[in-house]
Every structure is written in structure tokens, then in C-alpha cells.
Design an enzyme around this catalytic site. Structure first.
Site, mmCIF file in Angstrom:
data_model
loop_
_atom_site.group_PDB
_atom_site.id
_atom_site.type_symbol
_atom_site.label_atom_id
_atom_site.label_comp_id
_atom_site.label_asym_id
_atom_site.label_seq_id
_atom_site.Cartn_x
_atom_site.Cartn_y
_atom_site.Cartn_z
ATOM 1 N N ILE A 1 0.948 -1.083 -0.044
ATOM 2 C CA ILE A 1 -0.061 0.129 -0.021
ATOM 3 C C ILE A 1 0.790 1.267 -0.083
ATOM 4 O O ILE A 1 0.321 2.332 0.120
ATOM 5 C CB ILE A 1 -0.870 -0.138 1.197
ATOM 6 C CG1 ILE A 1 -0.111 -0.105 2.594
ATOM 7 C CG2 ILE A 1 -2.225 -0.960 1.113
ATOM 8 C CD1 ILE A 1 -1.085 0.066 3.536
ATOM 9 N N GLY A 2 2.328 1.146 -0.088
ATOM 10 C CA GLY A 2 3.024 2.399 -0.076
ATOM 11 C C GLY A 2 4.185 2.036 -0.186
ATOM 12 O O GLY A 2 4.814 1.069 0.025
ATOM 13 N N GLY B 1 8.230 3.923 0.282
ATOM 14 C CA GLY B 1 8.963 5.010 0.566
ATOM 15 C C GLY B 1 10.375 4.878 0.610
ATOM 16 O O GLY B 1 10.947 3.783 0.031
ATOM 17 N N GLY B 2 11.063 5.876 1.060
ATOM 18 C CA GLY B 2 12.574 5.603 1.092
ATOM 19 C C GLY B 2 13.066 4.807 1.944
ATOM 20 O O GLY B 2 14.179 4.143 1.673
ATOM 21 N N VAL C 1 5.428 -0.680 2.369
ATOM 22 C CA VAL C 1 4.449 -1.075 3.510
ATOM 23 C C VAL C 1 3.272 -1.886 3.127
ATOM 24 O O VAL C 1 2.520 -1.631 1.749
ATOM 25 C CB VAL C 1 3.772 0.348 4.075
ATOM 26 C CG1 VAL C 1 2.829 0.003 5.110
ATOM 27 C CG2 VAL C 1 4.873 1.425 4.438
ATOM 28 N N LYS D 1 5.815 -2.918 7.571
ATOM 29 C CA LYS D 1 6.727 -2.179 7.019
ATOM 30 C C LYS D 1 8.070 -2.952 6.963
ATOM 31 O O LYS D 1 8.779 -3.498 7.835
ATOM 32 C CB LYS D 1 7.263 -0.898 7.712
ATOM 33 C CG LYS D 1 8.288 -0.259 7.065
ATOM 34 C CD LYS D 1 8.357 1.224 7.392
ATOM 35 C CE LYS D 1 7.659 2.003 6.380
ATOM 36 N NZ LYS D 1 7.786 3.308 6.436
ATOM 37 N N ASP E 1 12.640 11.884 10.694
ATOM 38 C CA ASP E 1 11.948 12.056 9.273
ATOM 39 C C ASP E 1 10.648 12.445 9.361
ATOM 40 O O ASP E 1 9.532 11.698 8.905
ATOM 41 C CB ASP E 1 12.259 10.677 8.694
ATOM 42 C CG ASP E 1 11.960 10.682 7.191
ATOM 43 O OD1 ASP E 1 12.118 11.941 6.477
ATOM 44 O OD2 ASP E 1 11.605 9.672 6.703
#
Ligand SMILES: *[C@@H]1O[C@H](CO)[C@@H](O)[C@H](O)[C@H]1NC(C)=O
Ligand SMILES: *[C@@H]1O[C@H](CO)[C@@H](O)[C@H](O)[C@H]1NC(C)=O
Ligand SMILES: *[C@@H]1O[C@H](CO)[C@@H](O)[C@H](O)[C@H]1NC(C)=O
Ligand SMILES: *[C@@H]1O[C@H](CO)[C@@H](O)[C@H](O)[C@H]1NC(C)=O
Ligand SMILES: *[C@@H]1O[C@H](CO)[C@@H](O)[C@H](O)[C@H]1NC(C)=O
Ligand SMILES: *[C@@H]1O[C@H](CO)[C@@H](O)[C@H](O)[C@H]1NC(C)=O
Ligand SMILES: *[C@@H]1O[C@H](CO)[C@@H](O)[C@H](O)[C@H]1NC(C)=O
Ligand SMILES: *[C@@H]1O[C@H](CO)[C@@H](O)[C@H](O)[C@H]1NC(C)=O
Ligand SMILES: *[C@@H]1O[C@H](CO)[C@@H](O)[C@H](O)[C@H]1NC(C)=O
Ligand SMILES: *[C@@H]1O[C@H](CO)[C@@H](O)[C@H](O)[C@H]1NC(C)=O
Length: 883
Positions: A591-592, A594-595, A599, A613, A715
Site C-alpha cells: 500500500i505504500g 517510501g525511502g 508497507v 513495513k 524524518d
């Protein structure tokens, strides 16, 4: 006026008489009494900006006027009861010296303002403090020139202007300071280099000087300052980062016999290397034009601990006398023209931890004696003309973390002993003529991050499956007997993505097929990388012990066999269930991205939904490598974090370097999504936005001020702030959080997101809670503006705050706010103004002048909102910055 003193101090009549006498004698000269001193300090304090450090210096108060000697930061002379020392170091004070009345303090012996936010000139009246022995104005923002009157402070022993915004010349009058022992002018003009050639002939020697720091001052060519050779007592000399040129005068060698630290790095010095400093411990001459040979008798400087001669034009051999340097820890000779062979005597430098001889013309063999360097952590001999085989003795260097022997001509086989290097993180043997198979040495290479064996003649069995937890491996251009395992396209460090379909490269983490191959791969890391054989023949080669271990792990295929796993006590599911629910990390559950990794959304049989994650190793590869134990402790702390505005971390598990974090799942997703999504405007009204900012402030305040040790998030972005269905904020992603504590100082790896990172991080790499404050400010502005406040940040950064004021003088608040919404009115308008003014304070360039999160959270929660100084529609950004 004097009476107050006497009642407070219970003076003897003698003292009274003395005062009367002095009063009569010197009617026009300023006479200081504790009371006048206290009053002077108070009126100075009234000009301090304490807005964001409310508890500072409470003892400096009118009601405490008679108790001067007990004030914070003040030390009195025992007999006269007058102030003799002022030590305001690291108080985060924003102020100037122009408001300081020097006259009552002519007897001051120590004046320390180090580590504040002092701006403006250093007044020439400072030259009247003739008793000063210590004057430390370092780490401030003083501007203007160093006043020549400093030269009158002949009692000075310690003088620092380190790291300021000063400019102009170094006044030669400073060399009048015949008692000065420490003269610290490094980067005194942080942004303004001194652009004239100084006339060194006007400077005289300073016989007492032991410590001279001139680093990063000049941007003009200058010869070696002659006066330095007359500072006989010098032990520390730093001229690095300037444009010094020419040769080092002979007197320097003969006179400075006490020198222990010499740093001339990053200049344009040429000529032969300075030597014969008998007491020298640190010799740092990198990045110059020094030529000729390394002095043959360098080994006589027996106390040497570090030598850095990289990037010069040195030629000839590495002197064998170096073998006598038993205390040498650091030797960097890279990028010179050194030739002949590496002397085997280097193996006697048994304290060496760092040895870099890259890019020279060294030839012959790698001396087996290197195996005696048991402390060695980095060994780089790449890009030379070495032509021997790799000595098996290298396997004795058990502390090696970095081993590079790349380029030009090593031959023979890779000795199996390399496999004993358990701490290895980087192995580069590429571009040689190594042959034979990759030796099957059983070992535990849990730290390994990159392996490069490309461009050799390696052959033998085809490495079909490779298990390398951190992902960077290059075996290309070899002569393996069967089809060669193609190296992943992105072999460069920092580019691996564990979620990719890596043809087995990361299958141990991503054990979708969970075949025997993979299990073997776990067990048989080969020479730092785990080559997995598919044939039974290969398995026969393994020890019996291995077979046992194989079975054991093979029987634990159900994902429960992790190196480490921490789940919160109340958690009812297992990690195996989670993996099953997302079909072993199938893309459709992602669903995601990122750096830090991806996730996944896992809907468990029980109906509970959790987010998983998976950390992208290339971004966080220093975590488990340094110490899995301390990482686990950190995670334990994080699972104990409980706050309504912080996402619940259910647990964590790691397996062969892969890290999985299990979080509470939030339906609404990130703040960024809400802000920029289709429904952004209708759903996120002003009240909701203020609520979001307030929740975030409370989350960070909790991490900074209520956790022990404090937690810095590192972050904070709109993507790491998640929203519950009622728009309650949940701060997420502790993947990069580090606890502030002494033993984490080695984790200086910069993480954070572009556009949200505090500007000082680029310079100092020092992560503090003030970095979070900055990121919070950016997010808060973004929430209110409905777009990233890039332009505001830039104008804030543009060096002088003056120009910021001018740039934004006319910028109206109402024009800056999200134009998709009607302008707020009444109480909402006040709340928006408060958020904006706090956010603008948070993005100040100087970390010390940013508020604490505690302060921000308290202000946002205060029940009464401040009344507006002007009608809302007329408020300017400039005005808000002053609120
Ligand atoms: C400095 O100290 C001396 C003696 O200790 C005293 O006579 C003199 O008044 C003091 N000066 C000031 C300005 O306080
Ligand atoms: C000085 O301050 C300390 C506490 O800060 C207090 O205990 C002490 O009584 C004070 N001394 C005088 C002389 O006021
Ligand atoms: C202090 O120094 C300034 C200039 O350097 C001078 O004009 C002034 O008279 C001095 N004040 C005292 C009290 O000595
Ligand atoms: C030089 O250093 C020595 C010993 O450290 C000391 O005794 C001597 O006083 C110093 N010389 C000067 C002029 O400070
Ligand atoms: C020498 O100076 C350079 C440049 O200022 C600096 O980076 C380096 O850390 C210094 N070396 C030592 C050993 O302090
Ligand atoms: C090393 O370099 C020096 C100077 O360039 C040269 O005189 C010498 O012959 C070289 N030695 C070897 C072994 O190549
Ligand atoms: C190899 O060394 C030479 C000088 O010896 C240098 O010019 C070259 O850049 C180096 N190559 C690499 C890849 O470092
Ligand atoms: C390595 O190079 C040296 C000199 O360049 C040469 O004498 C020697 O024979 C070479 N050794 C091998 C094994 O090729
Ligand atoms: C691997 O390391 C672990 C602990 O670090 C140890 O218990 C285990 O015995 C090691 N395995 C091998 C094959 O050396
Ligand atoms: C590659 O290996 C084959 C057989 O193992 C051998 O015949 C051939 O010479 C090797 N090629 C090179 C370039 O070493």
C-alpha cells in the site's frame, strides 16, 4: 547606591573606608560595586531573547539583586565580592554585546559566551577588560571585524573566535598577547573568508602559545606564516582548509620541537615533507602538493598515531622504518606516486586499524605479514600494480570490515581464509586475474553489505542462488562453468530494493518459494556471499555439522525462525500469520513505497488489520551491522512508546538482516494524501488542520521531553503523519529514529526527507531534536498553505535575516494560506495565526533559536488564543515572525 552593597555584603569598616577613599579619589572613573554590576547584568539580560528558553537565568532578577554572587553563570572574587567570571556558554541566548556595559567589569578574568546566538559587533571596549585571562566568543554569529583592542588584553591565556560570521583581517596586535596559550580562530568568518594576503611580518612570535587553530580562514594564497616558527611552545597547529602555498620554512622544523598535532590538510603546500618533529602524534598533510619521498627516518617519530598524506605527489618507497611505529593506528597514503613494494615491516604496526594505499604504483606482492594486523578494520590496496596472489594470512585480520584489493593484477585463488572474516561488510576483489572457484567456507557473514568479484577469471560451479542480505553483489565478467548468475542491474551501493524480484538474491528475506536452495543459502554463506548450490554433489561437500543445522532450519520453514523477534505482550497474532495474510509479501498487498521500504496491509483471520513495513536495507544498513543488540533495545523502547498521537508499534522481527516492523493500520492514510487528495479541501477545513498540527506537536513533544532517553524522529514529513478516521493524528515511521545517547554517536548516517531536513544537517551531520522542530515547522506550514513552503524556507536560508525581512515584508498571510479554502475568521483566524507564527519560529536557520516542541505544544494547547495585533487581512509574514 553604594548602600545596597553594604547591607547585603556585611562589609568590614575597612572595606567601607576603602570605598569612600576610592570614591573620593576617582570621582569620574567608573566604580563598580556588586550592585552596579548586578544592574548592568540585568539591563543586559533584558535585551536577551529568551522566548524559547523560558527557564534560563531566573536568578538574574531584580528581587535577587543583593545576591549577585549566587547568580547562575556568575563567579565572584572571594575578597572583593565582585564579579570575576561570567560563563554563559551554551545558554542558547540570542543577544548582542553592544548592550553590555563593560565599565563595571574591568576586573573580569573570564568571559565565556561560547555556543550562543550572539550577533552584531564585538565592541572595542572589550579591550578595557585588561585582567581577562579567558575570552571565549566561539560558536556564535558575531559579525564585523575582530577589534584590534583585543591586543591590549595582555593577560589573556585563552582566546577563541571559533566559528563566527566575522570578517576582515586577523589583527597583528593579537601577537602582543605574550601569555596566550590557546589562540582559536578557526572559521571565525564561517561565511566570509579573509580575502587579503596578511602581512605576516608584522606578527611577532608568541612564546606561550601551545595551541593555534587557523583552519578555514583564508581564501587567498599566503606563504607559511613566519611568526609561527617563533612560537616555540606550540604543540597543536591546524592550518587546514586554507590557501597556504610555498614550502615550509626550515626553521619550523628546527624550532617547533614540541609539536604533537600538525594539520595542514587541504592547502597548496609543496616541497619536501616536514619531518623531525620528535613528539609528533598526528601528521595530517593530505591534499597538498608535497613531493619527494616520505622521509626514510619517519619511523623514529615513535609516538605517531595517525599519518594522512593522501593526495600529494609523493614518490619512492614506503619507508620500512614505519614498522617501528607500534602506536600507529591510521595510515592513509592513497593517491600518490609511491612505487616499489609494500614493506613487510608494515606488519609490525600492530595497532593499525586503517590502512589505505590505494592508487599508487606499488608493485610486487602483498606481504603476508599483513596478517599480523589484528586490529585492522579497513584495508584498501586497490589500483596499484600488485601482482601476487592474495596471502591466506589476510584471514587473520579478524577485525576487517572493509577489504578492497581491486585492480591491475592479483592472481591465484581467493584463499578460503577470507571466509573467516566475520565482520566483513565490504569486499572488493574486482578487476584482477583471480581464478578458481569461489571457496566454500562456512561462516556467518551477517554484516556483509557489498561484494564485488567482477572482472576476474573465477570459474567453478555456477552460483545460481545467492543470499546476501544487503543486496549488493557483482559477479559479472567471470568464467563460471555454467550460466552465470547475472548480477542485478543496480549493483551500486545504496540502490538495492529488497522488494524487487531479485531472482533469489534476497530470497532468504523474501522466501516466497522457500525452496531448499534458499535454506542452503542461509547456511552456506560463501566467502561473504552465500552461493547456493543446487546439486546434491555440492551438498555432499558440506560438513556433517552443516547437515544438522540444515535440518534444523529446514524444519522451521514456517517463518517463525527469526534471528530476533520482539512482539508486544498484548499482541495476539504471530508473524507467520501476517506473512500468510499478505501472501508472502505479494505486490497486491503493498500500500505504500517510501525511502525506507514498502508497507503492506495485512488483514488477519481474526479480522484485525495491521501494517507491515519492510525496511529497505540500503537505507538503514548500518543498524544491524553495528549491533543488532542495541538495535533491538531501541525497538524495545519504541514498542513501549504510548501516546495517542503516535502510532502503535506492535513488534519487530529481523531475519538475516531483513527488518520488519508491525504497526497499527490507519484507514485514512497519510496527511500528504489527505492534503493533496481529491477530497483534501472539503475534508481538511481550518479547524481540522489546526487539530492536526496540534496533535503532531504533542507527539513530538512527547518523544523529545517525556521519553527517556529522548527520541528524535528524524524524518517528520506529511507522509509520516497518518490520520485516523476522525482526523486524529498518528505520527508514524520510527524506522529512522535514533535515541539520543552517547553510544549512538556513530550513527551519523544522514536520513531524512528532502525538503523537510533542517539546513544544519548538511553541515554538521549532528542530529538533534531541533532537526525535528524544523521538520515540524515545514509540515505545519505545508498544512496551512496547502503546498510545500519551499519558497519561504529558501528566503529564510538566504543568509541574512535582513533580506528575509525585506523579501517578505509585503507578503500577506492571507495570500500565503491555502487558497482553496475561505479565509478563517474569528477564533479560527487566531488559531491559524498562532500556528503560522510558531511554525515560522520552527524553521529558523539557527537551531538554537527554534522553540522546543514542548513550548510549541503548550502554546497550541493554551486555552486562550492571543488577540491579533492587526486585522487578519493585513497581517504580513514579517509581522508573524515577530509575534
Ligand atoms: C578592581 O579591583 C581592584 C582591587 O581588587 C579595585 O581597587 C578596583 O576598584 C576594581 N575595579 C573595578 C572597576 O571594579
Ligand atoms: C545560593 O543559591 C542556593 C540555591 O541555588 C541556595 O541554597 C543558597 O542559600 C544561596 N546562597 C545565598 C547566600 O543566598
Ligand atoms: C573603554 O575603551 C574605549 C575604547 O576602546 C574607551 O573610549 C573608553 O574610555 C574605555 N572605558 C573605560 C571605562 O576605560
Ligand atoms: C613553555 O613550556 C614550558 C613547559 O611546558 C613552560 O615551562 C614554559 O614556561 C613555557 N614557556 C612560555 C614562554 O610560556
Ligand atoms: C585536519 O583538517 C581537516 C580539514 O579541516 C579535517 O577534516 C580533519 O579532521 C583534520 N584531521 C584531524 C586528525 O583532526
Ligand atoms: C620509483 O620512483 C623513483 C622516482 O620516480 C624512481 O627513481 C625509482 O626508480 C622508482 N623505483 C622503482 C622500483 O620503480
Ligand atoms: C588509479 O590510480 C591512478 C594514479 O595512480 C589515478 O590517476 C586513477 O584515477 C586511479 N583510478 C581509480 C579508479 O581510482
Ligand atoms: C610481479 O612483478 C615483479 C616486478 O614488476 C616481477 O619481478 C615478478 O616476476 C612479478 N611476479 C609475478 C608472479 O608475476
Ligand atoms: C553464527 O553466529 C552466531 C552468533 O553470532 C553463532 O551462535 C553461530 O554459532 C554462528 N554460526 C556459525 C556457523 O558460525
Ligand atoms: C574458462 O574456462 C574454461 C574451462 O573451464 C577454460 O577452458 C577457458 O580457458 C577459461 N577462459 C578463460 C578466459 O580463462
Amino acid at each position: 547606591m553604594e548602600g545596597g552593597v553594604f547591607s547585603a555584603q556585611k562589609p568590614t569598616y575597612l572595606l567601607l573606608l576603602l570605598h569612600i577613599f576610592l570614591l573620593a579619589l576617582l570621582p569620574f572613573k567608573a566604580i563598580s560595586s556588586p550592585k552596579t554590576q548586578a544592574e548592568a547584568l540585568l539591563s543586559w539580560k533584558n535585551t536577551f531573547d529568551f522566548a524559547y528558553a523560558p527557564s534560563s537565568l531566573p536568578s538574574w532578577s531584580l528581587t535577587n539583586l543583593n545576591n549577585l554572587c549566587n547568580w547562575t553563570a556568575i563567579v565572584c572574587d572571594q575578597s572583593s565580592k565582585q564579579v570575576s567570571q561570567i560563563d554563559l556558554s551554551n545558554f542558547d541566548i540570542s543577544a548582542t554585546l553592544t548592550h553590555f556595559n563593560f565599565t563595571p567589569f574591568l576586573n573580569l578574568t573570564q568571559f565565556n559566551l561560547n555556543g550562543n546566538i550572539f550577533t552584531g559587533f564585538v565592541p572595542s571596549a572589550i579591550g578595557n577588560l585588561s585582567k581577562l585571562t579567558t575570552l571565549d566568543l566561539g560558536h556564535n554569529l558575531f559579525s564585523g571585524e575582530i577589534p584590534v583592542e583585543i591586543g591590549k588584553l595582555t593577560e589573556l591565556q585563552y582566546l577563541s573566535f571559533y566559528n563566527n560570521d566575522l570578517n576582515g583581517a586577523i589583527p597583528y596586535q593579537l601577537s602582543n598577547l605574550q601569555k596566550v596559550q590557546f589562540l582559536i580562530l578557526g572559521r571565525f568568518g564561517r561565511n566570509n573568508y579573509y580575502l587579503e594576503t596578511p602581512d605576516w611580518s608584522k606578527f611577532s612570535g608568541m612564546p606561550s602559545l601551545t595551541y593555534l587553530d587557523f583552519h578555514g580562514i583564508f581564501l587567498v594564497y599566503s606563504e607559511f606564516p613566519e611568526f609561527i616558527s617563533k612560537c616555540w611552545n606550540l604543540t597543536f597547529l591546524d592550518l587546514s582548509g586554507n590557501y597556504f602555498t610555498g614550502q615550509i620554512p626550515q626553521q619550523v622544523f628546527t624550532n617547533l620541537g614540541k609539536l604533537e598535532y600538525l594539520n595542514l590538510t587541504n592547502n597548496k603546500f609543496r616541497g619536501p615533507l616536514p619531518s623531525n618533529f620528535p613528539k609528533l602524534k598526528h601528521l595530517h598533510l593530505a591534499h597538498n602538493n608535497f613531493g619527494g619521498p616520505i622521509p626514510e627516518d619517519i619511523g623514529l617519530i615513535s609516538g605517531l598515531q595517525s599519518i594522512d598524506l593522501a593526495l600529494n605527489s609523493l614518490e619512492g618507497p614506503i619507508p620500512s622504518s614505519m614498522g617501528q611505529l607500534r602506536g600507529l593506528k591510521y595510515l592513509d597514503l592513497q593517491l600518490n606516486s609511491l612505487n616499489s613494494s609494500i614493506p613487510s615491516e608494515l606488519g609490525l604496526c600492530t595497532s593499525l586499524t586503517y590502512l589505505d594505499l590505494t592508487s599508487n604504483h606499488l608493485e610486487g606482492k602483498i606481504p603476508p605479514s599483513i596478517g599480523q594486523l589484528r586490529e585492522l578494520q579497513k584495508l584498501d590496496l586497490s589500483n596499484n600494480s600488485l601482482n601476487s596472489s592474495i596471502p591466506y594470512e589476510l584471514g587473520f585480520c579478524t577485525n576487517l570490515a572493509y577489504l578492497a584489493l581491486a585492480s591491475n593484477h592479483l592472481e591465484g585463488k581467493i584463499p578460503p581464509s577470507i571466509g573467516q572474516l566475520r565482520k566483513l561488510r565490504h569486499l572488493d576483489l574486482s578487476r584482477n586475474q583471480l581464478s578458481g572457484s569461489i571457496p566454500l567456507t562456512l561462516s556467518n557473514h551477517s554484516y556483509i553489505q557489498s561484494v564485488n568479484l567482477s572482472n576476474n577469471n573465477l570459474n567453478g560451479p555456477q552460483p545460481t542462488e545467492i543470499d546476501l542480505p544487503f543486496g549488493n553483489i557483482d559477479l559479472s565478467n567471470n568464467n563460471f562453468t555454467q550460466e552465470i548468475q547475472k548480477a542485478p542491474d543496480n549493483t551500486s551501493v545504496g540502490n538495492s530494493d529488497l522488494c524487487r524480484d531479485a531472482r533469489g538474491l534476497t530470497r532468504a528475506c523474501n522466501s516466497k518459494k522457500n525452496s531448499n536452495k534458499v535454506i542452503i543459502g542461509v547456511l552456506v554463506p560463501v566467502c561473504g556471499l552465500s552461493v547456493v548450490a543446487t546439486t546434491i554433489a555440492l551438498i555432499r561437500m558440506f560438513h556433517k555439522k552443516t547437515k544438522r543445522a540444515f535440518k534444523k532450519i529446514n524444519s522451521a520453514q514456517n517463518f517463525e525462525n527469526f534471528e530476533s523477534m520482539i512482539l508486544q505482550e498484548e499482541v495476539k497474532f504471530t508473524f507467520g500469520e501476517v506473512v500468510k495474510a499478505i501472501d508472502d509479501f505479494h505486490e497486491k498487498y503493498c500500500i505504500g513505497k517510501g525511502g525506507f521500504g514498502r508497507v503492506y496491509k495485512a488483514e488477519l483471520l481474526s479480522g484485525q488489520v495491521v501494517a507491515v513495513k519492510r525496511l529497505n536495507m540500503s537505507d538503514s544498513n548500518d543498524i544491524p551491522a553495528i549491533n543488532l543488540q542495541s538495535f533491538e533495545n531501541e525497538i524495545r523502547t519504541l514498542t513501549n512508546v504510548r501516546h495517542r498521537n503516535i502510532i502503535r508499534l506492535y513488534g519487530f522481527c529481523s531475519r538475516r538482516g531483513c527488518i520488519f516492523l508491525l504497526y497499527e493500520y490507519l484507514e485514512r492514510g497519510s496527511l500528504g494524501k489527505a492534503l493533496y487528495g481529491v477530497d483534501g479541501v472539503t475534508e481538511l477545513g481550518w479547524a481540522t488542520r489546526v487539530k492536526v498540527v496540534k496533535g503532531l506537536a504533542h507527539a513530538l513533544s512527547y518523544l523529545h521531553h517525556d521519553c527517556s532517553p529522548p527520541i528524535v524522529h528524524r524524518d517528520v514529513t506529511v507522509n509520516n503523519v497518518l490520520l485516523k478516521s476522525d482526523f486524529e493524528v498518528r505520527l508514524s515511521d520510527f524506522g529512522t529514529a535514533r535515541l539520543i545517547s552517547a553510544n549512538s554517536s556513530n550513527w551519523t548516517h544522514i536520513v531524512g526527507s528532502f525538503g523537510y531536513m533542517a539546513p544544519e544537517l548538511a553541515l554538521t551531520m549532528r542530529v538533534t531534536d531541533k532537526c525535528d522542530v524544523y521538520s515540524f515547522g515545514v509540515v505545519a506550514l505545508e498544512v496551512m498553505m496547502g503546498r510545500h513552503p519551499g519558497d519561504l524556507l529558501e528566503s529564510q536560508l538566504s543568509k541574512s535575516s535582513q533580506s528575509m525581512k525585506e523579501d517578505n515584508a509585503e507578503l500577506l498571510l492571507k495570500d500565503v494560506l491555502d487558497q482553496r479554502l475561505e479565509a478563517p475568521i474569528n477564533e479560527l483566524a487566531k488559531a491559524v495565526v498562532l500556528v503560522m507564527s510558531l511554525a515560522l519560529g520552527c524553521i529558523r536557520t539557527h537551531p538554537g533559536s527554534r522553540p522546543t516542541m514542548l513550548y510549541v505544544a503548550q502554546k497550541l494547547s493554551a486555552h486562550s488564543l492571543p488577540s491579533l495585533p492587526k486585522p487578519f487581512a493585513m497581517l504580513t509574514i514579517n509581522k508573524l515572525m515577530g509575534i
